[in-house]
Design a protein around this motif. Structure first.
Motif, PDB file in Angstrom:
ATOM      1  N   THR A  78     -47.823  23.742 -78.400  1.00  0.00           N
ATOM      2  CA  THR A  78     -48.621  24.472 -77.417  1.00  0.00           C
ATOM      3  C   THR A  78     -49.258  25.685 -78.077  1.00  0.00           C
ATOM      4  O   THR A  78     -48.584  26.438 -78.777  1.00  0.00           O
ATOM      5  CB  THR A  78     -47.759  24.939 -76.232  1.00  0.00           C
ATOM      6  OG1 THR A  78     -47.138  23.803 -75.633  1.00  0.00           O
ATOM      7  CG2 THR A  78     -48.589  25.661 -75.192  1.00  0.00           C
ATOM      8  N   VAL A  79     -50.560  25.866 -77.845  1.00  0.00           N
ATOM      9  CA  VAL A  79     -51.295  27.035 -78.319  1.00  0.00           C
ATOM     10  C   VAL A  79     -51.767  27.809 -77.098  1.00  0.00           C
ATOM     11  O   VAL A  79     -52.327  27.227 -76.158  1.00  0.00           O
ATOM     12  CB  VAL A  79     -52.503  26.639 -79.191  1.00  0.00           C
ATOM     13  CG1 VAL A  79     -53.289  27.872 -79.620  1.00  0.00           C
ATOM     14  CG2 VAL A  79     -52.045  25.843 -80.401  1.00  0.00           C
ATOM     15  N   THR A  80     -51.548  29.124 -77.124  1.00  0.00           N
ATOM     16  CA  THR A  80     -51.993  29.992 -76.038  1.00  0.00           C
ATOM     17  C   THR A  80     -52.832  31.112 -76.633  1.00  0.00           C
ATOM     18  O   THR A  80     -52.454  31.704 -77.645  1.00  0.00           O
ATOM     19  CB  THR A  80     -50.790  30.583 -75.271  1.00  0.00           C
ATOM     20  OG1 THR A  80     -49.913  29.501 -74.896  1.00  0.00           O
ATOM     21  CG2 THR A  80     -51.241  31.307 -74.021  1.00  0.00           C
ATOM     22  N   PHE A  81     -53.970  31.389 -75.991  1.00  0.00           N
ATOM     23  CA  PHE A  81     -54.890  32.424 -76.460  1.00  0.00           C
ATOM     24  C   PHE A  81     -54.871  33.603 -75.498  1.00  0.00           C
ATOM     25  O   PHE A  81     -54.705  33.427 -74.286  1.00  0.00           O
ATOM     26  CB  PHE A  81     -56.314  31.869 -76.557  1.00  0.00           C
ATOM     27  CG  PHE A  81     -56.460  30.770 -77.579  1.00  0.00           C
ATOM     28  CD1 PHE A  81     -56.680  31.074 -78.912  1.00  0.00           C
ATOM     29  CD2 PHE A  81     -56.364  29.444 -77.208  1.00  0.00           C
ATOM     30  CE1 PHE A  81     -56.810  30.062 -79.858  1.00  0.00           C
ATOM     31  CE2 PHE A  81     -56.495  28.427 -78.140  1.00  0.00           C
ATOM     32  CZ  PHE A  81     -56.720  28.741 -79.476  1.00  0.00           C
ATOM     33  N   TYR A  82     -55.083  34.809 -76.048  1.00  0.00           N
ATOM     34  CA  TYR A  82     -55.064  36.040 -75.261  1.00  0.00           C
ATOM     35  C   TYR A  82     -56.175  36.972 -75.727  1.00  0.00           C
ATOM     36  O   TYR A  82     -56.644  36.878 -76.868  1.00  0.00           O
ATOM     37  CB  TYR A  82     -53.738  36.784 -75.444  1.00  0.00           C
ATOM     38  CG  TYR A  82     -52.502  36.004 -75.105  1.00  0.00           C
ATOM     39  CD1 TYR A  82     -51.945  36.068 -73.827  1.00  0.00           C
ATOM     40  CD2 TYR A  82     -51.873  35.222 -76.063  1.00  0.00           C
ATOM     41  CE1 TYR A  82     -50.793  35.360 -73.524  1.00  0.00           C
ATOM     42  CE2 TYR A  82     -50.721  34.518 -75.767  1.00  0.00           C
ATOM     43  CZ  TYR A  82     -50.189  34.587 -74.498  1.00  0.00           C
ATOM     44  OH  TYR A  82     -49.049  33.895 -74.199  1.00  0.00           O
ATOM     45  N   THR A  83     -56.547  37.921 -74.852  1.00  0.00           N
ATOM     46  CA  THR A  83     -57.481  38.993 -75.211  1.00  0.00           C
ATOM     47  C   THR A  83     -56.926  40.317 -74.708  1.00  0.00           C
ATOM     48  O   THR A  83     -56.093  40.357 -73.799  1.00  0.00           O
ATOM     49  CB  THR A  83     -58.873  38.772 -74.585  1.00  0.00           C
ATOM     50  OG1 THR A  83     -58.751  38.790 -73.158  1.00  0.00           O
ATOM     51  CG2 THR A  83     -59.504  37.478 -75.045  1.00  0.00           C
ATOM     52  N   SER A  84     -57.423  41.399 -75.301  1.00  0.00           N
ATOM     53  CA  SER A  84     -57.067  42.741 -74.861  1.00  0.00           C
ATOM     54  C   SER A  84     -58.213  43.682 -75.197  1.00  0.00           C
ATOM     55  O   SER A  84     -58.807  43.581 -76.269  1.00  0.00           O
ATOM     56  CB  SER A  84     -55.788  43.222 -75.545  1.00  0.00           C
ATOM     57  OG  SER A  84     -55.497  44.547 -75.153  1.00  0.00           O
ATOM     58  N   THR A  85     -58.525  44.585 -74.288  1.00  0.00           N
ATOM     59  CA  THR A  85     -59.545  45.595 -74.558  1.00  0.00           C
ATOM     60  C   THR A  85     -58.920  46.893 -75.048  1.00  0.00           C
ATOM     61  O   THR A  85     -59.622  47.843 -75.359  1.00  0.00           O
ATOM     62  CB  THR A  85     -60.393  45.871 -73.299  1.00  0.00           C
ATOM     63  OG1 THR A  85     -59.514  46.226 -72.231  1.00  0.00           O
ATOM     64  CG2 THR A  85     -61.200  44.647 -72.907  1.00  0.00           C
ATOM     65  N   THR A  86     -57.599  46.928 -75.120  1.00  0.00           N
ATOM     66  CA  THR A  86     -56.896  48.093 -75.645  1.00  0.00           C
ATOM     67  C   THR A  86     -56.918  48.016 -77.171  1.00  0.00           C
ATOM     68  O   THR A  86     -56.508  47.005 -77.734  1.00  0.00           O
ATOM     69  CB  THR A  86     -55.438  48.125 -75.148  1.00  0.00           C
ATOM     70  OG1 THR A  86     -55.446  48.100 -73.725  1.00  0.00           O
ATOM     71  CG2 THR A  86     -54.715  49.352 -75.654  1.00  0.00           C
TER      72      THR A  86
END
Length: 176
Positions: free
Chosen positions: A149-157
């Motif tokens: 399983t691959v999970t992607f994330y983003t953050s503006t911090t």
């Protein structure tokens, strides 16, 4: 050196408001990039291969970057920009890499043997040009259901500590 913050300078724009024990907040811009690669010019920074850099299990990759273009409009011959990785096609040394494609999605590519590769793609990123953003990809090589399983994330911090927002649904496939 201009004396603007001296409480005894009558030509200071802050005179006579600036007295002893006046709270003062000082800000500093985050500075210049640690690695500056001009848009449209393929560049890399690298380190020699070493056994301590070999990954034999799950992967958690995080990048804090400011790109001229996060997707559409790449000016390079390739169809993607490599953000980070341990990956070269010379001598079957494909390990892993995280890229952003010309159509604005994150792509994690990895190999267990250095030759055969697997990959997963995120949903589309919606980021303004010249924006700073942190991205993350996690790879669970054995999700307990005979797959990965691959999970992607983003953050503006700024930085790589988060908080993280999941980008789309986890991508699961057969094979460990």
């Amino acid at each position: 050196t201009s004396g603007a913050y001296s409480n005894r300078n009558p030509v200071s724009p802050y005179y006579p408001s600036l007295g002893k024990n006046t709270p003062l907040r000082v800000g500093v811009a985050y500075g210049t990039p640690w690695l500056d690669c001009p848009h449209g010019v393929p560049n890399t920074a690298s380190t020699p291969d070493a056994a301590v850099l070999d990954i034999v299990g799950d992967l958690d990759v995080r990048v804090d970057a400011e790109l001229a273009v996060w997707g559409e409009g790449f000016d390079i011959a390739l169809d993607f920009a490599e953000l980070i990785g341990k990956y070269t096609t010379t001598g079957n040394q494909r390990s892993w890499r995280l890229t952003v494609t010309s159509y604005g999605v994150l792509n994690l590519t990895w190999s267990a043997d250095g030759t055969t590769t697997l990959s997963a793609e995120s949903d589309t990123l919606y980021v303004a040009p010249n924006s700073r953003m942190s991205v993350r990809a996690t790879l669970d090589v054995d999700n307990g259901a005979s797959g990965h399983t691959v999970t992607f994330y983003t953050s503006t911090t700024p930085g790589t500590a988060g908080p993280w927002t999941q980008l789309g649904q986890p991508v699961a496939a057969a094979g460990t």
